[in-house]
Design an enzyme around this catalytic site. Sequence first.
Site, PDB file in Angstrom:
ATOM      1  N   ASP B  38       0.845  -1.195   0.000  1.00 10.60           N
ATOM      2  CA  ASP B  38       0.000   0.000   0.000  1.00 10.60           C
ATOM      3  C   ASP B  38       0.886   1.252   0.000  1.00 10.60           C
ATOM      4  O   ASP B  38       1.789   1.376   0.837  1.00 10.60           O
ATOM      5  CB  ASP B  38      -0.859  -0.033   1.270  1.00 10.60           C
ATOM      6  CG  ASP B  38      -2.091   0.842   1.148  1.00 10.60           C
ATOM      7  OD1 ASP B  38      -2.174   1.624   0.194  1.00 10.60           O
ATOM      8  OD2 ASP B  38      -2.968   0.728   2.021  1.00 10.60           O
ATOM      9  N   ASP B  39       0.627   2.165  -0.920  1.00 10.64           N
ATOM     10  CA  ASP B  39       1.392   3.419  -0.986  1.00 10.64           C
ATOM     11  C   ASP B  39       2.901   3.157  -1.011  1.00 10.64           C
ATOM     12  O   ASP B  39       3.681   3.935  -0.453  1.00 10.64           O
ATOM     13  CB  ASP B  39       1.067   4.336   0.210  1.00 10.64           C
ATOM     14  CG  ASP B  39      -0.297   5.011   0.076  1.00 10.64           C
ATOM     15  OD1 ASP B  39      -1.028   4.699  -0.879  1.00 10.64           O
ATOM     16  OD2 ASP B  39      -0.615   5.848   0.938  1.00 10.64           O
ATOM     17  N   CYS B  77      -5.589   4.495  -4.061  1.00  7.55           N
ATOM     18  CA  CYS B  77      -5.935   3.142  -3.609  1.00  7.55           C
ATOM     19  C   CYS B  77      -7.108   2.491  -4.331  1.00  7.55           C
ATOM     20  O   CYS B  77      -6.948   1.489  -5.022  1.00  7.55           O
ATOM     21  CB  CYS B  77      -6.269   3.157  -2.119  1.00  7.55           C
ATOM     22  SG  CYS B  77      -4.906   3.652  -1.068  1.00  7.55           S
ATOM     23  N   ARG B  81      -6.966  -0.546  -7.095  1.00  5.85           N
ATOM     24  CA  ARG B  81      -7.371  -1.910  -6.718  1.00  5.85           C
ATOM     25  C   ARG B  81      -8.519  -2.401  -7.597  1.00  5.85           C
ATOM     26  O   ARG B  81      -8.618  -3.593  -7.906  1.00  5.85           O
ATOM     27  CB  ARG B  81      -7.752  -1.939  -5.235  1.00  5.85           C
ATOM     28  CG  ARG B  81      -6.529  -1.815  -4.344  1.00  5.85           C
ATOM     29  CD  ARG B  81      -6.832  -1.302  -2.944  1.00  5.85           C
ATOM     30  NE  ARG B  81      -5.613  -0.791  -2.338  1.00  5.85           N
ATOM     31  CZ  ARG B  81      -4.850  -1.473  -1.482  1.00  5.85           C
ATOM     32  NH1 ARG B  81      -5.197  -2.674  -1.103  1.00  5.85           N
ATOM     33  NH2 ARG B  81      -3.743  -0.939  -1.002  1.00  5.85           N
ATOM     34  N   LYS B 134      -6.346  -5.407   3.113  1.00 11.22           N
ATOM     35  CA  LYS B 134      -7.170  -4.244   2.744  1.00 11.22           C
ATOM     36  C   LYS B 134      -7.863  -4.391   1.399  1.00 11.22           C
ATOM     37  O   LYS B 134      -7.220  -4.619   0.385  1.00 11.22           O
ATOM     38  CB  LYS B 134      -6.246  -3.024   2.720  1.00 11.22           C
ATOM     39  CG  LYS B 134      -6.855  -1.772   2.118  1.00 11.22           C
ATOM     40  CD  LYS B 134      -5.859  -0.625   2.161  1.00 11.22           C
ATOM     41  CE  LYS B 134      -6.279   0.515   1.255  1.00 11.22           C
ATOM     42  NZ  LYS B 134      -5.329   1.639   1.314  1.00 11.22           N
ATOM     43  N   HIS B 136     -10.690  -1.993   0.221  1.00  6.35           N
ATOM     44  CA  HIS B 136     -10.932  -0.614  -0.249  1.00  6.35           C
ATOM     45  C   HIS B 136     -11.749  -0.530  -1.536  1.00  6.35           C
ATOM     46  O   HIS B 136     -11.536   0.374  -2.366  1.00  6.35           O
ATOM     47  CB  HIS B 136      -9.625   0.180  -0.393  1.00  6.35           C
ATOM     48  CG  HIS B 136      -9.828   1.638  -0.052  1.00  6.35           C
ATOM     49  ND1 HIS B 136      -8.810   2.536   0.122  1.00  6.35           N
ATOM     50  CD2 HIS B 136     -10.976   2.334   0.151  1.00  6.35           C
ATOM     51  CE1 HIS B 136      -9.304   3.722   0.409  1.00  6.35           C
ATOM     52  NE2 HIS B 136     -10.621   3.625   0.436  1.00  6.35           N
ATOM     53  N   SER B 159      -8.866   1.719   4.186  1.00  4.08           N
ATOM     54  CA  SER B 159      -7.492   1.968   4.638  1.00  4.08           C
ATOM     55  C   SER B 159      -7.371   1.948   6.154  1.00  4.08           C
ATOM     56  O   SER B 159      -8.342   2.171   6.872  1.00  4.08           O
ATOM     57  CB  SER B 159      -7.010   3.332   4.132  1.00  4.08           C
ATOM     58  OG  SER B 159      -6.822   3.303   2.745  1.00  4.08           O
ATOM     59  N   HIS B 258       0.891   2.144   4.467  1.00  2.79           N
ATOM     60  CA  HIS B 258       0.068   3.357   4.338  1.00  2.79           C
ATOM     61  C   HIS B 258       0.092   4.041   5.703  1.00  2.79           C
ATOM     62  O   HIS B 258       0.041   3.373   6.731  1.00  2.79           O
ATOM     63  CB  HIS B 258      -1.352   2.912   3.971  1.00  2.79           C
ATOM     64  CG  HIS B 258      -2.307   4.004   3.585  1.00  2.79           C
ATOM     65  ND1 HIS B 258      -2.746   4.957   4.472  1.00  2.79           N
ATOM     66  CD2 HIS B 258      -2.926   4.270   2.402  1.00  2.79           C
ATOM     67  CE1 HIS B 258      -3.597   5.763   3.843  1.00  2.79           C
ATOM     68  NE2 HIS B 258      -3.722   5.382   2.588  1.00  2.79           N
ATOM     69  N   ASP B 309      -0.109  -0.586  -4.866  1.00  2.29           N
ATOM     70  CA  ASP B 309      -1.322   0.017  -5.440  1.00  2.29           C
ATOM     71  C   ASP B 309      -1.088   1.388  -6.059  1.00  2.29           C
ATOM     72  O   ASP B 309      -1.847   1.827  -6.918  1.00  2.29           O
ATOM     73  CB  ASP B 309      -2.454   0.085  -4.408  1.00  2.29           C
ATOM     74  CG  ASP B 309      -2.161   1.025  -3.250  1.00  2.29           C
ATOM     75  OD1 ASP B 309      -0.977   1.374  -3.036  1.00  2.29           O
ATOM     76  OD2 ASP B 309      -3.107   1.407  -2.543  1.00  2.29           O
ATOM     77  N   ASN B 310      -0.056   2.074  -5.591  1.00  2.00           N
ATOM     78  CA  ASN B 310       0.291   3.391  -6.154  1.00  2.00           C
ATOM     79  C   ASN B 310       1.587   3.856  -5.504  1.00  2.00           C
ATOM     80  O   ASN B 310       2.108   3.195  -4.593  1.00  2.00           O
ATOM     81  CB  ASN B 310      -0.828   4.430  -5.954  1.00  2.00           C
ATOM     82  CG  ASN B 310      -1.342   4.518  -4.532  1.00  2.00           C
ATOM     83  OD1 ASN B 310      -2.465   4.136  -4.243  1.00  2.00           O
ATOM     84  ND2 ASN B 310      -0.508   4.992  -3.611  1.00  2.00           N
ATOM     85  N   LYS B 332       2.015   9.467  -5.161  1.00  3.83           N
ATOM     86  CA  LYS B 332       0.567   9.227  -5.071  1.00  3.83           C
ATOM     87  C   LYS B 332      -0.255  10.462  -5.447  1.00  3.83           C
ATOM     88  O   LYS B 332       0.153  11.588  -5.174  1.00  3.83           O
ATOM     89  CB  LYS B 332       0.260   8.835  -3.618  1.00  3.83           C
ATOM     90  CG  LYS B 332      -1.186   8.530  -3.315  1.00  3.83           C
ATOM     91  CD  LYS B 332      -1.340   8.061  -1.866  1.00  3.83           C
ATOM     92  CE  LYS B 332      -2.802   7.764  -1.552  1.00  3.83           C
ATOM     93  NZ  LYS B 332      -2.984   7.121  -0.246  1.00  3.83           N
TER      94      LYS B 332
END
Lengths: 484, 484
Positions: B38-39, B77, B81, B134, B136, B159, B258, B309-310, B332
């Site tokens: 994540d992130d 996010c 996803r 997660k 989301h 998140s 994240h 995810d990013n 992001k």
Amino acid sequence: MNAKLSLAAVSLALMAAPALANPSALTARPNIILLFADDMGWADISVQGAKTPTAHLDRLAATGQRWTNFYVSSPVCSPSRGGLMTGRLETRTGLYGTQTPVLLEKDPDGFPADELTIADSLRQNGYHTIMYGKWHLGNHAQDFPTRHGFDEWFGIPISNDCYSTQVDLFDGLTSSDPQIFKNTLAIVEKSNSQPRQAYWNVPLYHSYQYKGKQVDYLVPQGFQQSSFTQVVTEKAVNYIGEHKNRPFFMYMAYPQTHVPLFGSPEFKGKGHNRYGDIMLEIDWSVGQIYQALEKNHLAENTIVMFTSDNGPWLMYDKYGISGSALPLRDGKSTAWEGGLRVPFIINWPGKIKPAVVEDIGSTLDLLPTLMRLTGSTHAQQTLDGFDLSAAFLQRQPSPRTFMPYFYKGEMEAWREGDYKLVFTQYEGGQPVRLKQPLLFNLRIDSGEQHNVAAQEPERYQRLITSAQDYLLSLGEKRAPLFDI
Amino acid sequence: MNAKLSLAAVSLALMAAPALANPSALTARPNIILLFADDMGWADISVQGAKTPTAHLDRLAATGQRWTNFYVSSPVCSPSRGGLMTGRLETRTGLYGTQTPVLLEKDPDGFPADELTIADSLRQNGYHTIMYGKWHLGNHAQDFPTRHGFDEWFGIPISNDCYSTQVDLFDGLTSSDPQIFKNTLAIVEKSNSQPRQAYWNVPLYHSYQYKGKQVDYLVPQGFQQSSFTQVVTEKAVNYIGEHKNRPFFMYMAYPQTHVPLFGSPEFKGKGHNRYGDIMLEIDWSVGQIYQALEKNHLAENTIVMFTSDNGPWLMYDKYGISGSALPLRDGKSTAWEGGLRVPFIINWPGKIKPAVVEDIGSTLDLLPTLMRLTGSTHAQQTLDGFDLSAAFLQRQPSPRTFMPYFYKGEMEAWREGDYKLVFTQYEGGQPVRLKQPLLFNLRIDSGEQHNVAAQEPERYQRLITSAQDYLLSLGEKRAPLFDI
């Protein structure tokens, strides 16, 4: 009154509710507030013997009707609430368990999609419908109050003693190891008798519509046990102020008279025991709500009712955290009077004549009665409730002359007039069918101490027959939803 | 490679995925493990420059393929996803917002009922499908992974920085008062930079089937931020041991890189900063999972992928709690390379030839690729992904020669071969359309510093035209689901 209740008579009773003398009195649809306590016994209001004074409830009773022979449809939470909401016996709705008497956290089942609630039909008739507090008819979105007639719900899907962080009740109860089963119950009892907020993490939902779509918001602050009664009281008071111009149905299902007993510090030590503290806070809440009605000039047009889901949970009496049904026998999870007979107060200034009523009534009757009083129609025709409106408004005799006592899908007792047949005893908390049913005259023996079967053989046989006929008239049972 | 991309060419590319040379190699359906951070930025694995060593990921890369030009479908996010799960751009699925870029807690919307996921089709093909972490893509039961292809899910719907107990993000962001809006964001930033467990109460679900019915159990222990990576790692390791005999798809969506950054005490201070500590724990988890595969003799028959995810959330860089995409530009919530280009590793011993691949790939491609590699069929034919199986297995060139960069429902940039057109700048975090798009040669300028539009007018025009053609080929947008 004790005449043989044939199948035909039952059917007739269900259909031919007495007509109201003056239906035009009801053209302005009244607001309805249904205040519903948890595990609160027949004797937990001071006018019925409570040691802790419940001044607001007593006043509500004194200016309204107090029914002293009023029954729930089952002596445990979920089925009783199912009966209240649907006006139907548990064996018709499936809202019961033969092994697991109530819904547990991990149970995938809940309120059936094809059952209708009081709220469904009131909403259909233009009511705004709001619920606060404990539902206990399903933990999944499709079961929630907002899927079954309520526009909005702020509360918990289950009891305040569920979602334990200390033990997995579901896994414990489904364990094949008797030691795990026993340990589970021991941890539950210990948690309930020495409670801390951190022992449970009950989901607190705010469920409502947003731009025409359903939101089930899990409130991040969580279910704060001690302050919950205050929180919902404040919300209810605000709601009343904001809903002056549209009839509303408010179902306030107070969870906190159920173990673990949590309440506000202000009431701590003010009752005769810990249970009394909590009752005092519930009574305060009732007072706040009534005051809000008066302040908003809504009291005259609002029917306020107060009752409970079942009798006191006496296994916790030794810790001083149980209610009382005395002089009635026993409490929750039994078909003795203490299990199903609960306080009932109905108040509607100028409409409902103040009285203490000894006729039989039931939470099953509230649905048909409210339909009548509000001019609403209910699509489900097969009901187990009677329309009590004429009894409330004109003090006519209650059309309910009998009461079946269901528990775990079985009719464990049967009342007809003053007499009660008891089919079941309890051994280690488990119901065991008696070979010879017992007969009690409740008018002179509300404690169910003196079996008069031998003294009144004719009546005894008559009641056995009418109980059998009644059971037969119910037809096939729906499969139980709560067994796991 | 930079030839004009006509509508016909796009359609062709979507349909004519290169055939596999030896499909019989795939008769035994491989397990699939998709590890998703994540992130996490392009430079957050040490083989791509991270200061904190990620030994297990580096090993996975060294023995598999590492793609250095690999993109997500959106730099935030939820839409990213959505693209991963469906193989479709956000404007086709509606999984985007033009104002609110991700799903918030109180949003009634979520994963559309008519979209299909990777898991749907793998399950259809006999895979057991499990997700940890997660999602989301929706906070309501109908949106949950278990309604969209997963047999089981243990994780959070949103998140780890949602369900704040300090501020109501939804109410703050929907407030018409700019001061409330600003205060809300200030509290969010403060909470994230000085985090405590009590600041959030993210629901932790265990969602599964029980006796053929769906259970969405809210785990009473709640989402414990610091231990979550360990908890899901242990579960994943156990799962692998218990699922030796049936192909499985495991989607492990690690939430903890994240903000707020929470991790186990064991890793505290071991990374180059707080973010490094967390990456170290993710890397440890990857190692544990890989070890479990080896221990259970499943490594040879398991495709393991790792991506994010990013890009990094650089507004938190000043607190030392953001990842890095350097030398890529920004992170992001932007369409700069740092926003959408992420690490990608795929490992399948004996099947996927180790390499560092500079061709373009995308998370959008994983769905069609996995369908091919597992012999599964996917009912949704309109996909935005390419089948990369021949690139993975035979080192053929990637069929993906272009990449659209979507954000908030707009194509903000367009890559074709080595060149990238940028249509948008950011002012105060908000995208603003440029009058004159910029052109970068990513092969020599991955930091997007030198606009070469003036130097390469012919290429510039060609790319503008093919970007327009591509956009046109997508047809009408589906309405955004995340705007509130």
